[in-house]
Design an enzyme around this catalytic site. Sequence first.
Site, short mmCIF file in Angstrom:
data_model
loop_
_atom_site.label_atom_id
_atom_site.label_comp_id
_atom_site.label_asym_id
_atom_site.label_seq_id
_atom_site.Cartn_x
_atom_site.Cartn_y
_atom_site.Cartn_z
N TYR A 1 16.73 -31.00 31.76
CA TYR A 1 15.51 -31.73 32.09
C TYR A 1 15.77 -33.08 32.74
O TYR A 1 15.30 -33.34 33.86
CB TYR A 1 14.66 -31.92 30.83
CG TYR A 1 14.31 -30.61 30.16
CD1 TYR A 1 13.36 -29.76 30.73
CD2 TYR A 1 14.94 -30.21 29.00
CE1 TYR A 1 13.05 -28.55 30.13
CE2 TYR A 1 14.64 -28.99 28.40
CZ TYR A 1 13.69 -28.17 28.97
OH TYR A 1 13.38 -26.97 28.40
N PRO B 1 5.11 -26.61 32.39
CA PRO B 1 4.19 -25.47 32.33
C PRO B 1 2.73 -25.91 32.13
O PRO B 1 2.47 -26.92 31.48
CB PRO B 1 4.67 -24.67 31.11
CG PRO B 1 6.01 -25.22 30.77
CD PRO B 1 5.98 -26.65 31.20
N HIS C 1 8.23 -30.90 29.96
CA HIS C 1 8.99 -29.94 29.18
C HIS C 1 10.14 -30.52 28.36
O HIS C 1 10.63 -29.88 27.42
CB HIS C 1 9.54 -28.89 30.15
CG HIS C 1 9.66 -27.52 29.59
ND1 HIS C 1 9.94 -27.28 28.26
CD2 HIS C 1 9.54 -26.30 30.18
CE1 HIS C 1 9.99 -25.97 28.07
NE2 HIS C 1 9.74 -25.36 29.21
N SER D 1 2.83 1.86 19.09
CA SER D 1 2.56 3.25 18.68
C SER D 1 3.72 4.16 19.07
O SER D 1 3.90 5.24 18.51
CB SER D 1 1.24 3.74 19.27
OG SER D 1 1.41 3.92 20.66
N SER E 1 9.46 -2.26 20.83
CA SER E 1 9.10 -3.67 20.83
C SER E 1 8.21 -3.95 22.04
O SER E 1 8.61 -3.68 23.18
CB SER E 1 10.36 -4.52 20.92
OG SER E 1 10.13 -5.70 21.63
N ASP F 1 7.46 -6.75 23.48
CA ASP F 1 8.07 -7.70 24.42
C ASP F 1 9.11 -6.99 25.28
O ASP F 1 9.15 -7.17 26.50
CB ASP F 1 8.71 -8.85 23.67
CG ASP F 1 9.26 -9.89 24.63
OD1 ASP F 1 8.44 -10.55 25.29
OD2 ASP F 1 10.49 -10.01 24.77
N SER G 1 13.03 -16.60 27.98
CA SER G 1 13.41 -17.59 26.96
C SER G 1 13.33 -16.98 25.56
O SER G 1 12.39 -16.25 25.23
CB SER G 1 12.56 -18.85 27.02
OG SER G 1 11.39 -18.66 27.70
N THR H 1 16.20 -23.25 23.13
CA THR H 1 16.13 -21.87 23.60
C THR H 1 17.49 -21.37 24.07
O THR H 1 18.38 -22.16 24.34
CB THR H 1 15.20 -21.74 24.82
OG1 THR H 1 15.71 -22.59 25.84
CG2 THR H 1 13.78 -22.07 24.49
N SER I 1 8.80 -15.68 30.53
CA SER I 1 8.65 -16.17 29.17
C SER I 1 7.42 -15.56 28.51
O SER I 1 6.37 -15.44 29.15
CB SER I 1 8.51 -17.69 29.21
OG SER I 1 8.65 -18.20 27.92
N1 COA Z 1 7.94 -0.63 16.54
C1 COA Z 1 6.73 -1.10 16.18
N2 COA Z 1 6.38 -2.42 16.24
C2 COA Z 1 7.31 -3.29 16.69
C3 COA Z 1 8.58 -2.87 17.11
C4 COA Z 1 8.90 -1.46 17.02
N3 COA Z 1 10.09 -0.99 17.37
N4 COA Z 1 9.26 -3.95 17.50
C5 COA Z 1 8.45 -5.02 17.36
N5 COA Z 1 7.28 -4.63 16.86
C6 COA Z 1 6.12 -5.47 16.51
C7 COA Z 1 6.51 -6.72 15.76
O1 COA Z 1 6.60 -6.50 14.37
C8 COA Z 1 5.38 -7.64 16.14
O2 COA Z 1 4.23 -7.26 15.39
P1 COA Z 1 2.88 -8.18 15.23
O3 COA Z 1 2.21 -8.23 16.54
O4 COA Z 1 2.07 -7.44 14.24
O5 COA Z 1 3.34 -9.48 14.72
C9 COA Z 1 5.12 -7.31 17.59
O6 COA Z 1 5.56 -5.96 17.73
C10 COA Z 1 5.82 -8.20 18.58
O7 COA Z 1 7.23 -8.04 18.55
P2 COA Z 1 8.10 -8.11 19.90
O8 COA Z 1 7.29 -7.66 21.02
O9 COA Z 1 9.38 -7.37 19.66
O10 COA Z 1 8.36 -9.61 20.16
P3 COA Z 1 8.58 -10.87 19.24
O11 COA Z 1 7.27 -11.31 18.74
O12 COA Z 1 9.69 -10.63 18.29
O13 COA Z 1 9.03 -11.93 20.35
C11 COA Z 1 10.51 -13.21 21.71
C12 COA Z 1 10.21 -11.82 21.11
C13 COA Z 1 11.77 -13.11 22.52
C14 COA Z 1 9.38 -13.58 22.65
C15 COA Z 1 10.62 -14.23 20.53
O14 COA Z 1 11.70 -13.88 19.70
C16 COA Z 1 10.93 -15.62 21.00
O15 COA Z 1 12.06 -16.04 21.06
N6 COA Z 1 9.86 -16.41 21.35
C17 COA Z 1 10.02 -17.77 21.82
C18 COA Z 1 9.78 -17.79 23.30
C19 COA Z 1 9.78 -19.20 23.81
O16 COA Z 1 10.34 -20.11 23.26
N7 COA Z 1 9.09 -19.40 24.89
C20 COA Z 1 9.01 -20.74 25.40
C21 COA Z 1 8.50 -20.80 26.72
S1 COA Z 1 8.26 -22.44 27.25
#
Ligand code: COA
Length: 637
Positions: A118, A131, A354, A435, A439, A441, A465, A476, A565
């Site tokens: 930064y 952002p 940021h 379903s 995951s 994400d 990130s 991060t 992100s």
């Molecule tokens: N089967 C069923 N459900 C699942 C699953 C699977 N295999 N894997 C994950 N899920 C569920 C999770 O339990 C969660 O459930 P919820 O919505 O009921 O809480 C949901 O799906 C989301 O999980 P997922 O999509 O895997 O992502 P996450 O929430 O673990 O996030 C990151 C992943 C990378 C975004 C997070 O770990 C992170 O680091 N976030 C920070 C990002 C950041 O700093 N951004 C800054 C930008 S300036």
Amino acid sequence: MWGICSRTMVKVGMAKPCGLVKPCHLVKPVSVTRVSGRYLTHQKGLPALPIPPLQQTCERYISALEPIVEVDELKNTKELLDEFQKAGGVGERLQRGLEKRASGTDNWLSQWWVQVAYLTYRLPVVVHSSPGLVLPRMNFRDKQGQIRFAAKLIAGVLDFKTMIDNETLPVEYLGGKPLCMNQYYELLSSCRIPGLKQDSVVNHAKSPRPPKHITVVHNFQFFVLDVYNSDGTPLTSNQLCVQLERICSSSLQTNMEPIGILTTQHRDQWGKAYLNLIKDKTNKRSVSAIQRSIFTLCLDGAMPRGSEEMRRSTAAVQMLHGGGSQWNSGNRWFDKTLQFIVGEEGMCGAIYEHAPAEGPPIVALIDHVVDYTGKPETTRCPMVPLPMPQKLPFNMTPEIKKDIEEAKHDMNILAEDLDMRVTVFGHFGKNVPKSHKMSPDAFIQIALQLAYYRMHQRCCATYESASLRMFRLGRTDTIRSASNASAAFVKAFDDLNKQNTEKVDLMGKAVAAHRSYTNMAISGQAIDRHLLGLKLQAVEENVSMPKVFTDPAYAKALHYCLSTSQVPSKADCVMCFGPVVSNGYGVCYNPMENHINFAVSSFNACEETNAARMAQAVESALLDMRTLLEQTPRAKL
Ligand code: COA
């Protein structure tokens, strides 16, 4: 050149990254639980950021390069890495140096990170680093409504601030583990200060007499607004409403010099202009009042009218840069850590500088504010006259006027260049990947890989990130979404010679590989921050730069054509940011249960990229992936 952070850039030749070693479905995302206990005790209980083993990072780095560099480049990098990590070699020496550093600091990376990602980053913070965040459109369309909403918003932020001040903020958890809460203490009463070669950040919240005022900017004119009564209670929304009305009626002129536009400049230029600006004592006092304030509230004027389809994209532009000098870009102080923006016709949001924090704490604050603004006012107004908000005077010299003109010109070029598309993917949200036991994400990230491959017929270095907040002062790391598994999937997807069963198997593997990288990153075992640390350690120890860091493959690895992100929120918001390379995309998304908000950006100057086409390609990729899953029975993963 740099790649993005946690949404900032890291110099090429520097890396940035983040991971947890549990089955992904067991990893709960950030959830909020109230716990007792003071901030410091909590912080002390957090583990220190680990330094991954050298050999592990070297092996993982090679795998990360495989989908994005040529075969001969890879061979060369392998040779460089063999040399780097051989017994008694420079790699081992630097690793020992890092371990020593780690034993003497709270977090071996955090100070370096703020500097490198930064404060020594010299492109304008606008578009390139800060952002924006777009709130759902609010239910007002006139000045009165704008003021009333702004007053409630201020009251909501002050309500959140009380939790920060009392150290009663709910501790957040990821995967059952408590997170570092430090960033919350950096958001308010802080500001970036431009320097000639490097900037700094000041935080007045920690001073013996912390500030009691915010700054309000309206028609490019800045005001100090005290937001606490003499008994220490925060002003109520009704009181704030009265004060904001007074501000608006004493700043009706629309032809004022937009002093705030100076903060949109390239940092070296702004650094020079800043010294010139604060030579004058009045200006210095006014600037200091802005820097010291708790936050800035921007009461915006009109924005260009666009079609209903483009409404969200226009709002994103308003939050991200204000639309150019003829619109609202001068109605900001972009160095301020937190600026809330309230438009004339219900468009609202925020922008943050940021350096002090990542998106999630900002979003938590905003979720609180959105909840707060929806509740009826309960506090009664004390019947005391309030002091008139003070307008901050600025003395203009020809030189300052010239700096303003240059800043306007450069801001307008940047505004013209940014292509921003906000879309709501309404067909499904987290529900569909869940379903299918995937995951969400990871599913979205693989869709981004497919969309990019379809548009550009190649895989590119991709940044997502990942939070390192399981560790004390963690920020991060990078999830490298382009993997061998994702490359195999995207290349197979539109191949007519491949069977659907094979495609679905490749999709499962790509999604699982992404989630596995995520787990690795959030547990501090990713590669990018470690490589950056080794590089910075070489500078620190004054050893000649190891060739792995001057290798073209390293530059390629850090040329993030996809900078992405996930920023989830309770409110139906979306965060947005610019691309981090001239031929790249910035993609921010908020996956809700049944829909996903996307903000996709690119630069118009680049002929090969196009934000609207990319947004469309992402939508098609998500739909096609669902169709494939629904039409094809999947072998158990
Ligand atoms: N089967 C069923 N459900 C699942 C699953 C699977 N295999 N894997 C994950 N899920 C569920 C999770 O339990 C969660 O459930 P919820 O919505 O009921 O809480 C949901 O799906 C989301 O999980 P997922 O999509 O895997 O992502 P996450 O929430 O673990 O996030 C990151 C992943 C990378 C975004 C997070 O770990 C992170 O680091 N976030 C920070 C990002 C950041 O700093 N951004 C800054 C930008 S300036």
